[in-house]
Write a protein that holds these residues in place. Structure first.
Motif, PDB file in Angstrom:
ATOM      1  N   THR A   1       4.853  18.773   4.403  1.00 41.39           N
ATOM      2  CA  THR A   1       5.812  18.663   5.500  1.00 41.39           C
ATOM      3  C   THR A   1       5.725  19.909   6.369  1.00 41.39           C
ATOM      4  O   THR A   1       4.885  20.787   6.130  1.00 41.39           O
ATOM      5  CB  THR A   1       7.235  18.444   4.949  1.00 41.39           C
ATOM      6  N   ALA A   2       6.593  20.010   7.376  1.00 43.15           N
ATOM      7  CA  ALA A   2       6.502  21.123   8.320  1.00 43.15           C
ATOM      8  C   ALA A   2       7.836  21.331   9.035  1.00 43.15           C
ATOM      9  O   ALA A   2       8.624  20.401   9.199  1.00 43.15           O
ATOM     10  CB  ALA A   2       5.415  20.843   9.361  1.00 43.15           C
TER      11      ALA A   2
ATOM     12  N   ARG B   1       1.561   7.554  -5.911  1.00 43.05           N
ATOM     13  CA  ARG B   1       0.782   8.655  -6.473  1.00 43.05           C
ATOM     14  C   ARG B   1      -0.194   9.108  -5.404  1.00 43.05           C
ATOM     15  O   ARG B   1      -0.604   8.333  -4.541  1.00 43.05           O
ATOM     16  CB  ARG B   1       0.029   8.223  -7.732  1.00 43.05           C
ATOM     17  N   GLY B   2      -0.526  10.392  -5.405  1.00 40.78           N
ATOM     18  CA  GLY B   2      -1.443  10.907  -4.406  1.00 40.78           C
ATOM     19  C   GLY B   2      -0.741  11.781  -3.385  1.00 40.78           C
ATOM     20  O   GLY B   2       0.383  12.228  -3.584  1.00 40.78           O
ATOM     21  N   THR B   3      -1.415  11.987  -2.254  1.00 37.40           N
ATOM     22  CA  THR B   3      -0.946  12.913  -1.223  1.00 37.40           C
ATOM     23  C   THR B   3      -0.363  12.166  -0.031  1.00 37.40           C
ATOM     24  O   THR B   3      -0.974  11.221   0.473  1.00 37.40           O
ATOM     25  CB  THR B   3      -2.103  13.820  -0.757  1.00 37.40           C
ATOM     26  N   PHE B   4       0.794  12.631   0.431  1.00 34.65           N
ATOM     27  CA  PHE B   4       1.483  11.998   1.547  1.00 34.65           C
ATOM     28  C   PHE B   4       1.971  13.071   2.516  1.00 34.65           C
ATOM     29  O   PHE B   4       2.245  14.202   2.124  1.00 34.65           O
ATOM     30  CB  PHE B   4       2.679  11.183   1.042  1.00 34.65           C
ATOM     31  N   HIS B   5       2.081  12.700   3.782  1.00 35.19           N
ATOM     32  CA  HIS B   5       2.615  13.591   4.809  1.00 35.19           C
ATOM     33  C   HIS B   5       3.926  13.026   5.336  1.00 35.19           C
ATOM     34  O   HIS B   5       4.078  11.811   5.486  1.00 35.19           O
ATOM     35  CB  HIS B   5       1.630  13.727   5.978  1.00 35.19           C
ATOM     36  N   HIS B   6       4.863  13.933   5.629  1.00 33.69           N
ATOM     37  CA  HIS B   6       6.082  13.506   6.325  1.00 33.69           C
ATOM     38  C   HIS B   6       6.602  14.602   7.235  1.00 33.69           C
ATOM     39  O   HIS B   6       6.821  15.746   6.819  1.00 33.69           O
ATOM     40  CB  HIS B   6       7.210  13.128   5.372  1.00 33.69           C
ATOM     41  N   SER B   7       6.788  14.239   8.489  1.00 33.50           N
ATOM     42  CA  SER B   7       7.589  15.011   9.441  1.00 33.50           C
ATOM     43  C   SER B   7       8.217  13.980  10.368  1.00 33.50           C
ATOM     44  O   SER B   7       7.867  12.802  10.334  1.00 33.50           O
ATOM     45  CB  SER B   7       6.738  16.021  10.214  1.00 33.50           C
ATOM     46  N   ASP B   8       9.142  14.412  11.190  1.00 37.98           N
ATOM     47  CA  ASP B   8       9.761  13.463  12.105  1.00 37.98           C
ATOM     48  C   ASP B   8       8.774  13.047  13.190  1.00 37.98           C
ATOM     49  O   ASP B   8       7.792  13.747  13.459  1.00 37.98           O
ATOM     50  CB  ASP B   8      11.014  14.076  12.729  1.00 37.98           C
ATOM     51  N   ALA B   9       9.032  11.914  13.814  1.00 36.59           N
ATOM     52  CA  ALA B   9       8.130  11.391  14.838  1.00 36.59           C
ATOM     53  C   ALA B   9       8.166  12.275  16.090  1.00 36.59           C
ATOM     54  O   ALA B   9       9.154  12.948  16.375  1.00 36.59           O
ATOM     55  CB  ALA B   9       8.516   9.956  15.187  1.00 36.59           C
ATOM     56  N   GLY B  10       7.075  12.232  16.825  1.00 34.89           N
ATOM     57  CA  GLY B  10       6.989  13.007  18.054  1.00 34.89           C
ATOM     58  C   GLY B  10       6.218  14.299  17.861  1.00 34.89           C
ATOM     59  O   GLY B  10       5.752  14.612  16.765  1.00 34.89           O
TER      60      GLY B  10
END
Length: 281
Positions: free
Chosen positions: A140-141, A194-203
């Motif tokens: 995340t960021a 399972r595994g790698t995922f990304h999450h940040s808000d849209a835009g």
């Protein structure tokens, strides 16, 4: 399910507790409970608690201080993760956009090559290496939450003190509301991912764009009596000990497909957070 949450006093740790599903029997710990730099103490605590799931929301996040104290950053961001990964529990480990160097021409995908350019980024990448095949890694960021220590609250304080601010405009990414991130993490667990995922808000935003939105939304809510002047500046105009990725936008499409979530724009979540912040007084 017995769930151990580390970093309980942090932004994400608090959000995870606030949004926890009814099936989660939570034990939440912070530095006062277990020192993550003490590997033996951490292992003993995990052994005694016997969780089925560990969500590691703890991290050494002082990006600039890490340049002169990389060993301490590593002990929390990597060595402690190794201890958690040695347990029988499934691990959800939270990482960062700082594992990338910022040179990509497009949003970073989960499988993209890492190339950290700071001590903080290096230690977080090392932590990722301890995550096992059956675990979940979430990058995340730009995380923020009402009541937390973050860019939004820093800007609100400075905007209340100054008539003019200079904010970096050549670092690009996307803000992330911790409450939304917590909901995604619980969703991944419930989906048996399972595994790698990304999450940040849209835009997409620069820190300058983010600051301008904070000023506008806070003023509209009556949290700022006057609108400050916000000037875009270059990274070179605001030198720091640690290098930051110039571009760290994360491609979250795979996460959203799995969870069936509609993306929420970062400005919408910012507005919600500011209403919560106002309610806190």
């Amino acid at each position: 399910m017995k769930v151990l949450i580390t970093g309980a006093g942090g932004q994400l740790g608090g959000a995870l507790q606030k949004t926890a599903p009814s099936w989660a029997d939570i034990t939440a710990i912070d530095i006062a409970d277990v020192d993550l730099t003490d590997r033996e103490a951490l292992a003993a605590f995990i052994d005694g608690a016997a969780p089925e799931l560990i969500i590691n929301a703890a991290a050494y996040t002082a990006v600039d201080k890490a340049e002169s104290d990389e060993n301490l950053a590593r002990s929390i961001n990597a060595d402690a993760v190794a201890v958690m990964a040695q347990s029988d529990a499934k691990l959800v480990h939270v990482s960062t956009d700082f594992v990338f160097d910022g040179s990509s021409p497009r949003a970073y995908r989960p499988e993209d090559e890492r190339a950290p350019i700071s001590a903080y980024g290096r230690t977080k990448a090392e932590g990722e290496d301890h995550v096992r095949d059956g675990d979940i890694l979430v990058r995340t960021a730009w995380v923020y939450e009402a009541g937390g220590a973050n860019f939004v609250r820093t800007m609100l304080r400075l905007m209340g003190e100054r008539d003019e601010l200079g904010v970096v405009a050549d670092q690009i990414g996307a803000p992330t509301w911790a409450t939304g991130l917590a909901r995604v993490i619980w969703g991944l667990v419930e989906s048996q991912a399972r595994g790698t995922f990304h999450h940040s808000d849209a835009g997409t935003a620069s820190w300058y764009d983010f600051a301008v939105a904070i000023a506008e939304e806070a003023h509209a809510l009556g949290m700022l009596s006057n609108m400050p002047t916000i000037r875009p500046i270059a990274t070179s105009d605001y030198p720091t000990p640690a290098r930051r990725p110039a571009f760290s936008l994360l491609d979250c499409s795979a996460t959203r497909r799995l969870l069936g979530d509609d993306p929420i724009h970062w400005r919408t979540n910012l507005r919600t957070m500011l209403k919560e912040e106002k309610a806190l007084g």
